[in-house]
Design a protein around this motif. Sequence first.
Motif, mmCIF file in Angstrom:
data_model
loop_
_atom_site.group_PDB
_atom_site.id
_atom_site.type_symbol
_atom_site.label_atom_id
_atom_site.label_comp_id
_atom_site.label_asym_id
_atom_site.label_seq_id
_atom_site.Cartn_x
_atom_site.Cartn_y
_atom_site.Cartn_z
ATOM 1 N N MET A 1 -30.698 92.157 46.376
ATOM 2 C CA MET A 1 -30.420 90.900 47.055
ATOM 3 C C MET A 1 -30.957 89.735 46.222
ATOM 4 S SD MET A 1 -31.836 89.534 50.771
ATOM 5 C CE MET A 1 -30.718 90.475 51.784
ATOM 6 N N LEU A 2 -30.081 88.754 45.950
ATOM 7 C CA LEU A 2 -30.500 87.562 45.223
ATOM 8 C C LEU A 2 -31.098 86.543 46.195
ATOM 9 C CD1 LEU A 2 -27.546 86.969 42.731
ATOM 10 C CD2 LEU A 2 -29.779 87.989 42.249
ATOM 11 N N ALA A 3 -32.073 85.797 45.702
ATOM 12 C CA ALA A 3 -32.715 84.775 46.530
ATOM 13 C C ALA A 3 -32.968 83.536 45.689
ATOM 14 C CB ALA A 3 -34.033 85.296 47.099
ATOM 15 N N VAL A 4 -33.170 82.412 46.358
ATOM 16 C CA VAL A 4 -33.491 81.165 45.662
ATOM 17 C C VAL A 4 -34.751 80.568 46.271
ATOM 18 C CG1 VAL A 4 -31.908 79.843 47.158
ATOM 19 C CG2 VAL A 4 -32.624 78.888 44.943
ATOM 20 N N HIS A 5 -35.638 80.146 45.393
ATOM 21 C CA HIS A 5 -36.875 79.472 45.783
ATOM 22 C C HIS A 5 -36.776 78.028 45.305
ATOM 23 C CE1 HIS A 5 -41.204 78.669 46.217
ATOM 24 N NE2 HIS A 5 -41.152 78.151 44.999
ATOM 25 N N TRP A 6 -36.866 77.065 46.233
ATOM 26 C CA TRP A 6 -36.737 75.655 45.868
ATOM 27 C C TRP A 6 -38.099 75.062 45.559
ATOM 28 C CZ3 TRP A 6 -32.269 73.635 44.590
ATOM 29 C CH2 TRP A 6 -31.099 74.267 45.054
ATOM 30 N N THR A 7 -38.164 74.348 44.444
ATOM 31 C CA THR A 7 -39.426 73.760 44.007
ATOM 32 C C THR A 7 -39.171 72.384 43.406
ATOM 33 O OG1 THR A 7 -41.406 74.192 42.643
ATOM 34 C CG2 THR A 7 -39.276 74.746 41.667
ATOM 35 N N PRO A 8 -40.124 71.434 43.517
ATOM 36 C CA PRO A 8 -39.935 70.127 42.875
ATOM 37 C C PRO A 8 -39.641 70.283 41.384
ATOM 38 C CG PRO A 8 -41.783 70.026 44.389
ATOM 39 C CD PRO A 8 -41.360 71.479 44.324
ATOM 40 N N VAL A 9 -38.775 69.421 40.873
ATOM 41 C CA VAL A 9 -38.322 69.502 39.477
ATOM 42 C C VAL A 9 -39.493 69.584 38.504
ATOM 43 C CG1 VAL A 9 -37.160 68.203 37.639
ATOM 44 C CG2 VAL A 9 -36.076 68.422 39.875
ATOM 45 N N ASN A 10 -40.568 68.815 38.772
ATOM 46 C CA ASN A 10 -41.675 68.800 37.802
ATOM 47 C C ASN A 10 -42.461 70.117 37.751
ATOM 48 O OD1 ASN A 10 -42.918 68.517 40.251
ATOM 49 N ND2 ASN A 10 -43.944 66.586 39.799
ATOM 50 N N ASN A 11 -42.173 71.062 38.648
ATOM 51 C CA ASN A 11 -42.811 72.387 38.585
ATOM 52 C C ASN A 11 -41.999 73.386 37.754
ATOM 53 O OD1 ASN A 11 -44.749 71.446 40.359
ATOM 54 N ND2 ASN A 11 -43.873 72.449 42.155
#
Length: 200
Positions: A1-11
Motif C-alpha cells: 500500500m502506497l501512502a503520502v506524508h505531508w510536510t512543510p516544503v522547508n523540511n
Amino acid sequence: MLAVHWTPVNNTKSILKNGIRKSKTGLYCFPLTGIKQLDKWWVNFFNQSRVRARKKYNGIVFRITQEDLPASFGHWVGDRNLNITDLKILEHEYRETVLWRIGEQIAADRSLEDWRDGDKFMPFAKAALKNNPGLLHEHMRSAGFMAFTFEDYEIILSNSIAADRIIKVIPQGNEFGRVIKQRKKIGPVKHRKAFYQSED
C-alpha cells in the motif's frame, strides 16, 4: 500500500537525506488513492482550518511495509490505538471501508429502515459486487465517492521511514516551488516560451 506524508516544503531536503521521523505519537500519513484532490485533502485542511499557520507542503510518497506496523487506520477523531499488526489486515480495512460506503449508498436508495441499519450495508455491497465484479474499481475511480469515504482518514504508523524508501515527492500544487520561483525570475511570457521550446 502506497501512502503520502505531508510536510512543510522547508523540511523536504532533510527528509530526503534522513527519512521521515515519527513523532511521539507515531508517523502520520494518508493512503495514496491517485485522486489528486483527495490525496491533498490534509494540506487543504491545514491551510483552511487555521489549525496551524498557512504553509506550502510537499508530499513524501513511500510504500508501507510490515515493519511499519502496528498501525491504526480511520477517522482522525476516532480510535487511534495502534492495533493493526498485519499489512494484509490494513489493506483489508481499506477495501472494507470502500465496500461499507458502497453498501451505505445502496441503502440510501432503499427504505428508511434499511438506511438506519448499518449492519446491512456490507451485505448490500457484497451482493452488488457479486452481480457486478467491476463495481469496486468503478467506485474507487470516482473522486466524489472516494472523497466522501476517506477525506478525513489517516494512517498512523509505529516507525520512522528511511530515506531510501522514499519513492517520490509530490508538490502541494501542480508545480514544485523551484519551478514557481524560476517563473517569477524570468516572467510568465518568457517562461511559456522556454517551456514550449524545450518541448521541440
